[in-house]
Design an enzyme around this catalytic site. Structure first.
Site, PDB file in Angstrom:
ATOM      1  N   ARG A   1      16.972  34.526 -50.326  1.00 29.22           N
ATOM      2  CA  ARG A   1      17.260  35.184 -51.249  1.00 29.22           C
ATOM      3  C   ARG A   1      15.957  35.303 -52.306  1.00 29.22           C
ATOM      4  O   ARG A   1      16.014  35.977 -53.259  1.00 29.22           O
ATOM      5  CB  ARG A   1      18.440  34.521 -52.159  1.00 29.22           C
ATOM      6  CG  ARG A   1      19.581  34.630 -51.117  1.00 29.22           C
ATOM      7  CD  ARG A   1      20.877  34.053 -52.008  1.00 29.22           C
ATOM      8  NE  ARG A   1      21.253  35.131 -53.215  1.00 29.22           N
ATOM      9  CZ  ARG A   1      22.103  34.853 -53.945  1.00 29.22           C
ATOM     10  NH1 ARG A   1      22.709  33.763 -54.048  1.00 29.22           N
ATOM     11  NH2 ARG A   1      22.137  35.924 -55.098  1.00 29.22           N
ATOM     12  N   CYS A   2      14.901  34.549 -52.135  1.00 26.62           N
ATOM     13  CA  CYS A   2      13.882  34.513 -52.815  1.00 26.62           C
ATOM     14  C   CYS A   2      12.750  35.692 -52.264  1.00 26.62           C
ATOM     15  O   CYS A   2      11.977  35.567 -51.281  1.00 26.62           O
ATOM     16  CB  CYS A   2      13.323  33.247 -52.990  1.00 26.62           C
ATOM     17  SG  CYS A   2      11.581  32.909 -53.965  1.00 26.62           S
ATOM     18  N   SER A   3      12.202  36.294 -53.119  1.00 26.98           N
ATOM     19  CA  SER A   3      11.170  37.420 -52.663  1.00 26.98           C
ATOM     20  C   SER A   3       9.874  36.756 -52.288  1.00 26.98           C
ATOM     21  O   SER A   3       9.317  37.257 -51.555  1.00 26.98           O
ATOM     22  CB  SER A   3      10.900  38.574 -53.896  1.00 26.98           C
ATOM     23  OG  SER A   3      10.565  37.973 -54.951  1.00 26.98           O
TER      24      SER A   3
END
Length: 114
Positions: A9-11
């Site tokens: 979920r973390c770019s």
């Protein structure tokens, strides 16, 4: 073997994983929110990173601000918080046999891979 401690979920974590994928090296992805680290694994990882437990904390996470920010905590207390709330762990982390880096900025990952 390279291990990528990843939160999809973390770019920044996705960016770090893409760097490792493009390197052509063998790697393993550990989604540490689904498969949290044990205390022993976290201790070894922090030693490879050459950091203190506090340096690994994502201090802007709501749980940190609410539960821990204004308390006097030992390194052991912080370790236990990171184990209980793995979302607090900085990401991505890329580890090889010798050392590990937090991939912020992503150039740190490139250095580890070279």
């Amino acid at each position: 073997m390279i291990t990528v401690y990843h939160n999809p979920r973390c770019s920044k974590s996705r960016e770090g994983l893409a760097l490792v994928q493009s390197s052509g090296k063998d790697f393993y992805v550990r989604e540490y929110l689904k498969t949290p680290l044990s205390e022993e694994e976290l201790e070894k990882l922090i030693a490879k990173l050459g950091m203190s437990p506090l340096e690994l904390v994502r201090a802007n996470e709501e749980i940190w601000k609410k539960e821990f920010k204004h308390k006097e905590l030992s390194s052991e207390d912080i370790m236990l918080a990171l184990i209980k709330y793995p979302k607090l762990i900085e990401r991505p982390i890329v580890e090889d046999k010798e050392k590990a880096v937090v991939g912020r900025p992503s150039s740190k990952i490139s250095e580890l891979l070279s």
